[in-house]
Design a protein around this motif. Structure first.
Motif, PDB file in Angstrom:
ATOM      1  N   ARG A  81     -11.725  66.572  80.710  1.00 11.85           N
ATOM      2  CA  ARG A  81     -11.550  67.787  79.965  1.00 11.85           C
ATOM      3  C   ARG A  81     -10.302  67.952  79.445  1.00 11.85           C
ATOM      4  NH1 ARG A  81     -16.056  70.885  80.396  1.00 11.85           N
ATOM      5  NH2 ARG A  81     -17.976  70.104  81.864  1.00 11.85           N
ATOM      6  N   TRP A  82     -10.021  69.010  78.678  1.00  9.45           N
ATOM      7  CA  TRP A  82      -8.640  69.298  78.324  1.00  9.45           C
ATOM      8  C   TRP A  82      -8.658  70.909  77.712  1.00  9.45           C
ATOM      9  CZ3 TRP A  82      -7.638  70.676  73.377  1.00  9.45           C
ATOM     10  CH2 TRP A  82      -8.405  70.476  72.333  1.00  9.45           C
ATOM     11  N   VAL A  89      -0.479  73.013  78.506  1.00  4.01           N
ATOM     12  CA  VAL A  89      -1.627  72.045  78.180  1.00  4.01           C
ATOM     13  C   VAL A  89      -2.020  71.731  79.366  1.00  4.01           C
ATOM     14  CG1 VAL A  89      -1.988  69.718  77.163  1.00  4.01           C
ATOM     15  CG2 VAL A  89      -0.122  71.110  76.287  1.00  4.01           C
ATOM     16  N   TYR A  90      -3.564  71.591  79.454  1.00  2.22           N
ATOM     17  CA  TYR A  90      -4.194  71.142  80.806  1.00  2.22           C
ATOM     18  C   TYR A  90      -5.056  69.991  80.527  1.00  2.22           C
ATOM     19  CZ  TYR A  90      -3.182  76.116  82.029  1.00  2.22           C
ATOM     20  OH  TYR A  90      -2.495  77.319  82.024  1.00  2.22           O
ATOM     21  N   ARG A 101      -3.698  68.001  85.511  1.00  2.00           N
ATOM     22  CA  ARG A 101      -2.294  68.233  85.250  1.00  2.00           C
ATOM     23  C   ARG A 101      -2.175  69.362  84.233  1.00  2.00           C
ATOM     24  NH1 ARG A 101       0.284  63.066  83.669  1.00  2.00           N
ATOM     25  NH2 ARG A 101       2.270  64.436  83.894  1.00  2.00           N
ATOM     26  N   ILE A 102      -0.899  69.880  84.404  1.00  2.00           N
ATOM     27  CA  ILE A 102      -0.480  70.949  83.316  1.00  2.00           C
ATOM     28  C   ILE A 102       1.185  70.818  82.933  1.00  2.00           C
ATOM     29  CG2 ILE A 102       0.059  73.498  83.521  1.00  2.00           C
ATOM     30  CD1 ILE A 102      -1.836  73.651  85.913  1.00  2.00           C
ATOM     31  N   ALA A 103       0.957  70.975  81.855  1.00  5.27           N
ATOM     32  CA  ALA A 103       2.457  70.879  80.956  1.00  5.27           C
ATOM     33  C   ALA A 103       2.702  71.954  80.568  1.00  5.27           C
ATOM     34  CB  ALA A 103       2.609  69.617  80.160  1.00  5.27           C
ATOM     35  N   VAL A 139      -2.281  62.372  78.848  1.00  4.52           N
ATOM     36  CA  VAL A 139      -2.860  61.943  77.752  1.00  4.52           C
ATOM     37  C   VAL A 139      -4.241  62.376  77.536  1.00  4.52           C
ATOM     38  CG1 VAL A 139      -3.764  59.726  76.806  1.00  4.52           C
ATOM     39  CG2 VAL A 139      -1.581  59.678  77.963  1.00  4.52           C
ATOM     40  N   ILE A 140      -4.679  63.047  76.299  1.00  4.81           N
ATOM     41  CA  ILE A 140      -6.093  63.402  76.086  1.00  4.81           C
ATOM     42  C   ILE A 140      -6.781  62.283  75.350  1.00  4.81           C
ATOM     43  CG2 ILE A 140      -7.418  65.352  74.899  1.00  4.81           C
ATOM     44  CD1 ILE A 140      -4.737  66.990  75.340  1.00  4.81           C
TER      45      ILE A 140
END
Length: 167
Positions: A81-82, A89-90, A101-103, A139-140
């Motif tokens: 998921r994203w 950005v998750y 991850r979170i950016a 990376v999505i």
């Protein structure tokens, strides 16, 4: 992303899913890898004189690889998921282990678009968000091409308006 009064932001599961075609692409990849691995096993076994035990081991390996080819894409699709918000950005990836991850937008340095050969056959693409993190980029994968291009534009715009030096 939810918040609590005392603790600040609470990490939730991202809301966006990858393309449903990702399951088929991951299954095709797993099948190709399985056929290669089984072929190598059979060639090595043949070179070292097959014995009945090797036939049973080959059948067992084939059953395990078949199960992997069927199960892995389903689990991976359920997990991957994203989400993009105004501030971050998750991503959530994995299938045996799960990584979230979170950016923050202020840390984004570059946003890249990629279509691999197999991805292109399925009409999919990946978006890579590079930050100054030692953990590497987010990376999505397995997005519809149009959705990936739209995401690139959104991330570029949002990262540009958020103050910070991305370091």
């Amino acid at each position: 992303m939810a918040t609590t009064q005392d603790e600040g932001p609470v990490l939730q599961e991202p809301s966006e899913r990858v393309s449903p075609r990702a399951r088929v692409m991951w299954a095709v990849t797993a099948f190709a890898n399985s056929v290669f691995l089984l072929g190598v096993y059979l060639l090595v076994g043949y070179a070292w004189d097959f014995v009945p035990l090797n036939v049973w081991l080959a059948l067992g390996l084939a059953a395990v690889l078949l199960a992997y080819t069927v199960v892995m894409p389903l689990f991976r699709y359920a997990v991957h998921r994203w989400e993009v918000t105004d501030t971050a950005v998750y991503t959530q990836t994995g299938w045996l282990t799960i990584e979230r991850r979170i950016a923050p937008m202020s840390r984004i340095q570059t946003v890249d678009y990629e279509e691999g050969l197999l991805s292109r056959l399925f009409g999919l693409a990946s978006v890579t968000v590079t930050t100054a993190s030692a953990a590497g980029p987010l990376v999505i994968t397995a997005l519809d091409k149009a959705r990936a291009r739209e995401l690139i534009e959104v991330l570029t715009r949002r990262a540009d308006v958020v103050p910070g030096d991305a370091t």
